[in-house]
Design an enzyme around this catalytic site. Structure first.
Site, PDB file in Angstrom:
ATOM      1  N   PHE A 149      -8.824 -49.056 -13.547  1.00  0.00           N
ATOM      2  CA  PHE A 149      -9.474 -47.759 -13.317  1.00  0.00           C
ATOM      3  C   PHE A 149      -9.378 -47.324 -11.868  1.00  0.00           C
ATOM      4  CE2 PHE A 149     -12.938 -50.384 -11.743  1.00  0.00           C
ATOM      5  CZ  PHE A 149     -13.430 -49.612 -10.694  1.00  0.00           C
ATOM      6  N   LYS A 173      -0.461 -47.799 -20.779  1.00  0.00           N
ATOM      7  CA  LYS A 173      -1.818 -47.920 -21.349  1.00  0.00           C
ATOM      8  C   LYS A 173      -2.763 -47.882 -20.159  1.00  0.00           C
ATOM      9  CE  LYS A 173      -5.087 -50.095 -21.994  1.00  0.00           C
ATOM     10  NZ  LYS A 173      -6.370 -49.652 -21.372  1.00  0.00           N
ATOM     11  N   SER A 226      -8.355 -57.102 -13.487  1.00  0.00           N
ATOM     12  CA  SER A 226      -9.135 -58.265 -13.057  1.00  0.00           C
ATOM     13  C   SER A 226      -8.402 -59.568 -13.409  1.00  0.00           C
ATOM     14  CB  SER A 226     -10.510 -58.223 -13.710  1.00  0.00           C
ATOM     15  OG  SER A 226     -10.368 -58.217 -15.109  1.00  0.00           O
ATOM     16  N   CYS A 281      -8.658 -53.187  -4.532  1.00  0.00           N
ATOM     17  CA  CYS A 281      -8.248 -54.591  -4.530  1.00  0.00           C
ATOM     18  C   CYS A 281      -7.867 -55.045  -3.125  1.00  0.00           C
ATOM     19  CB  CYS A 281      -7.076 -54.810  -5.474  1.00  0.00           C
ATOM     20  SG  CYS A 281      -5.597 -53.986  -4.903  1.00  0.00           S
TER      21      CYS A 281
HETATM   22  P1  NAD Z   1      -9.944 -54.693 -15.999  1.00  0.00           P
HETATM   23  O1  NAD Z   1      -9.286 -56.013 -15.980  1.00  0.00           O
HETATM   24  O2  NAD Z   1     -11.293 -54.568 -16.599  1.00  0.00           O
HETATM   25  O3  NAD Z   1      -9.029 -53.643 -16.797  1.00  0.00           O
HETATM   26  C1  NAD Z   1      -7.653 -53.472 -16.517  1.00  0.00           C
HETATM   27  C2  NAD Z   1      -6.936 -53.054 -17.787  1.00  0.00           C
HETATM   28  O4  NAD Z   1      -7.068 -54.094 -18.755  1.00  0.00           O
HETATM   29  C3  NAD Z   1      -7.471 -51.780 -18.423  1.00  0.00           C
HETATM   30  O5  NAD Z   1      -6.395 -50.999 -18.850  1.00  0.00           O
HETATM   31  C4  NAD Z   1      -8.306 -52.301 -19.584  1.00  0.00           C
HETATM   32  O6  NAD Z   1      -8.308 -51.402 -20.682  1.00  0.00           O
HETATM   33  C5  NAD Z   1      -7.618 -53.593 -19.967  1.00  0.00           C
HETATM   34  N1  NAD Z   1      -8.549 -54.592 -20.501  1.00  0.00           N
HETATM   35  C6  NAD Z   1      -9.855 -54.742 -20.176  1.00  0.00           C
HETATM   36  N2  NAD Z   1     -10.387 -55.768 -20.849  1.00  0.00           N
HETATM   37  C7  NAD Z   1      -9.399 -56.284 -21.620  1.00  0.00           C
HETATM   38  C8  NAD Z   1      -9.335 -57.379 -22.543  1.00  0.00           C
HETATM   39  N3  NAD Z   1     -10.388 -58.139 -22.798  1.00  0.00           N
HETATM   40  N4  NAD Z   1      -8.155 -57.634 -23.130  1.00  0.00           N
HETATM   41  C9  NAD Z   1      -7.085 -56.884 -22.875  1.00  0.00           C
HETATM   42  N5  NAD Z   1      -7.093 -55.836 -22.015  1.00  0.00           N
HETATM   43  C10 NAD Z   1      -8.228 -55.536 -21.394  1.00  0.00           C
HETATM   44  O7  NAD Z   1      -9.930 -54.155 -14.496  1.00  0.00           O
HETATM   45  P2  NAD Z   1     -10.590 -52.832 -13.916  1.00  0.00           P
HETATM   46  O8  NAD Z   1     -12.065 -52.998 -13.889  1.00  0.00           O
HETATM   47  O9  NAD Z   1     -10.029 -51.621 -14.572  1.00  0.00           O
HETATM   48  O10 NAD Z   1     -10.000 -52.836 -12.427  1.00  0.00           O
HETATM   49  C11 NAD Z   1     -10.599 -53.555 -11.374  1.00  0.00           C
HETATM   50  C12 NAD Z   1      -9.909 -54.874 -11.132  1.00  0.00           C
HETATM   51  O11 NAD Z   1      -8.534 -54.662 -10.886  1.00  0.00           O
HETATM   52  C13 NAD Z   1     -10.432 -55.579  -9.899  1.00  0.00           C
HETATM   53  O12 NAD Z   1     -10.528 -56.955 -10.184  1.00  0.00           O
HETATM   54  C14 NAD Z   1      -9.356 -55.334  -8.853  1.00  0.00           C
HETATM   55  O13 NAD Z   1      -9.287 -56.287  -7.828  1.00  0.00           O
HETATM   56  C15 NAD Z   1      -8.145 -55.363  -9.703  1.00  0.00           C
HETATM   57  N6  NAD Z   1      -7.026 -54.684  -9.056  1.00  0.00           N
HETATM   58  C16 NAD Z   1      -6.011 -55.458  -8.582  1.00  0.00           C
HETATM   59  C17 NAD Z   1      -4.949 -54.860  -7.946  1.00  0.00           C
HETATM   60  C18 NAD Z   1      -3.802 -55.686  -7.426  1.00  0.00           C
HETATM   61  O14 NAD Z   1      -2.772 -55.131  -7.126  1.00  0.00           O
HETATM   62  N7  NAD Z   1      -3.953 -56.992  -7.318  1.00  0.00           N
HETATM   63  C19 NAD Z   1      -4.918 -53.478  -7.788  1.00  0.00           C
HETATM   64  C20 NAD Z   1      -5.971 -52.721  -8.297  1.00  0.00           C
HETATM   65  C21 NAD Z   1      -7.025 -53.342  -8.936  1.00  0.00           C
END
Ligand code: NAD
Length: 499
Positions: A149, A173, A226, A281
């Site tokens: 997000f 997605k 995450s 991040c």
């Molecule tokens: P998230 O992991 O909750 O969601 C990311 C994606 O995964 C979304 O599209 C979501 O629909 C999907 N998802 C969520 N739960 C799932 C599940 N149980 N099974 C399969 N898919 C699932 O992350 P978020 O809250 O959207 O974003 C924040 C996180 O992203 C933070 O931890 C941040 O550090 C990380 N992030 C990392 C980077 C990087 O480059 N390392 C960049 C941006 C954000």
């Protein structure tokens, strides 16, 4: 209330699964739209459309594919304000920050305009008598991307621009929290000349993610989000034989040496710790001053700067430093971690717990927080808070500070503030983290370098954007060609060097 759609085969398509997620305006707490959550069958429709469209796109010469990107850059500039507004409305970040989100994605699109050069293969003339050898980079077919997000424009752009310019079809997605900008990007790509079916947006949650991971036609998956989900998608995707790169969470440390310019360091920490409400991040969430005097001076510099922070809705434009966090659940999680910090003995130097904004009482705002005397065993140190909370961990000397960054399980980014070139150089060489800032607080590499962390911040071998993206979205084929003047000697049975 608006019902959002998927974007399949060049058209907005209503969801048919009967499942929806609410999309909030984080500043007001209102539900402003519903986003459909795709079933495996809806995902499958998009994959089949992509697979049918991809061969013709792959056969389009790279220069023509690059021209679509050129036009797309113009359209992103044209619609920048519209995109930023839609982004802020669903995410909550300020308008200048939202425009930055689009801009840092746009820069990767600009890099992709170099595809004809970047996709050139290798050629050895005369590898043997009458023998030439050449390698070419071919697209994978259908690729998919699952995005978080917190950068609803930048990260989709980092994925689909290189994937598509390399000749793949791409299924995006996006996060179900802020899906409007990804849908707008897909429309703009078609306006730029992309054939239908090459970029599709399938909205959804775990069900559509699992359908992506298990779909036999999808060749590669890019994920950003995450760490637990990154680890899950990487494991299951790889065991399904796909090429997968997953980028996870972070806990970024900034070391402040006694010789640092303390005003510069404090200013840097304010932007890197509290910008975008800490939902980056590459945010700095841990400040590590070296020595008691440095720590005391830093806290003194930070306090008035934090007190001066302006928190508010994006509609206030440039008058706001950061906005609300994305959901009520995110806010509750941040507040819970703050309580744990207090309970576990950290000193809450700036307490934003009673923050409230008149007229926006239902919004997901979190006031700024500063913890001092945080220790390694505390939850606020170990976990990613993803909120406007900065922890100060005092270190006695440089080695202790370095060890903190080294020992943490996350390794996305880190920074050092110092005037000493030797310390900076030593830090950059020894620390086991992927992206390093020297007197730079958020060291996000530019488009023509690559982006990626180490340790639990990444699963996979190649980074995002830069040359690595062109490797990730293509595979190498090597051809050995002989054009003999005539077959004179009959068959050869031994495996031998080409002499
Ligand atoms: P998230 O992991 O909750 O969601 C990311 C994606 O995964 C979304 O599209 C979501 O629909 C999907 N998802 C969520 N739960 C799932 C599940 N149980 N099974 C399969 N898919 C699932 O992350 P978020 O809250 O959207 O974003 C924040 C996180 O992203 C933070 O931890 C941040 O550090 C990380 N992030 C990392 C980077 C990087 O480059 N390392 C960049 C941006 C954000």
């Amino acid at each position: 209330m608006q019902d959002l759609t998927h974007y399949i085969n060049g058209a907005h398509v209503k969801g048919t699964s009967g499942r929806f997620a609410d999309v909030y305006n984080p500043a007001t707490g209102d539900v402003q739209a519903r986003v459909p959550l795709a079933s495996a069958a809806e995902l499958d429709t998009a994959v089949r459309v992509a697979a049918a469209a991809q061969p013709a796109w792959a056969a389009t010469n790279p220069q023509r594919r690059a021209r679509v990107m050129m036009k797309f850059v113009d359209l992103l500039h044209r619609d920048m304000d519209k995109l930023a507004e839609a982004l802020s409305r669903e995410h909550g970040k300020t308008l200048p920050d939202a425009a930055g989100d689009v801009q840092r994605g746009l820069e990767v699109v600009e890099y992709c305009i170099g595809a004809p050069q970047l996709l050139k293969g290798e050629f050895t003339d005369g590898a043997g008598p009458g023998i030439d050898m050449y390698s070419m980079r071919q697209p994978l077919g259908v690729s998919a991307g699952i995005t978080p997000f917190n950068f609803p424009a930048m990260i989709p752009l980092w994925m689909f621009a290189p994937a598509i310019v390399c000749g793949n079809a791409f299924i995006l997605k996006p996060s179900e929290r802020d899906p409007s900008v990804p849908l707008m990007l897909a429309e703009l790509m078609e306006e730029a000349g992309l054939p239908k079916g090459i970029l599709q947006v399938v909205n959804g949650d775990k069900e559509s993610v699992d359908a992506i991971i298990d779909h036999p036609i999808i060749q590669s998956i890019g994920f950003v989000g995450s760490t637990p989900i990154a680890e899950y998608i990487y494991g299951r995707g790889c065991s399904n034989g796909k090429r997968v790169q997953c980028f996870g969470g972070a806990k970024n440390h900034m070391i402040i040496m006694p010789d640092a310019d303390m005003d510069q360091a404090a200013d840097a920490l304010i932007g890197a710790g509290y910008g975008a409400a800490g939902e980056r991040c590459m945010a700095i969430s841990v400040a590590v001053p070296v020595g008691e005097a440095t720590a005391n001076a830093l806290i003194e510099k930070l306090k008035p700067r934090i007190d001066a922070l302006k928190v508010g809705p994006y509609t206030a434009g440039k008058d706001v430093d950061y906005g609300p966090v994305v959901t009520a659940a995110a806010k509750a999680n941040i507040l819970k971690l703050i309580e744990s910090g207090v309970a576990q003995g950290a000193e809450l130097v700036v307490d934003g717990r009673d923050f409230s904004l008149q007229g926006y009482e239902e919004g997901f705002f979190v006031g700024p927080h500063l913890f001092d005397r945080v220790t390694k065993d505390m939850d606020i140190y170990q976990k990613e808070i993803f909120g406007p909370v900065l922890s100060v961990v005092r270190a006695n000397d440089y080695e202790e500070a370095l060890a903190l960054a080294m020992d943490h399980e996350m390794g996305n980014g880190t920074a050092i503030y110092t005037r000493d070139g030797d310390a900076a150089r030593d830090f950059a060489n020894r620390v086991n983290v992927g992206m390093i800032g020297i007197n730079v607080p958020i060291p996000v590499p530019l488009a023509y370098h690559t982006f990626g962390g180490w340790k639990k911040s990444v699963f996979g071998d190649l980074n995002q954007h830069g040359p690595d993206a062109f490797k990730f979205y293509t595979r190498t084929k090597t051809v050995t060609a002989r054009w003999p003047s005539g077959i004179k000697e009959g068959g050869e049975f031994n495996f031998k060097p080409m002499d």
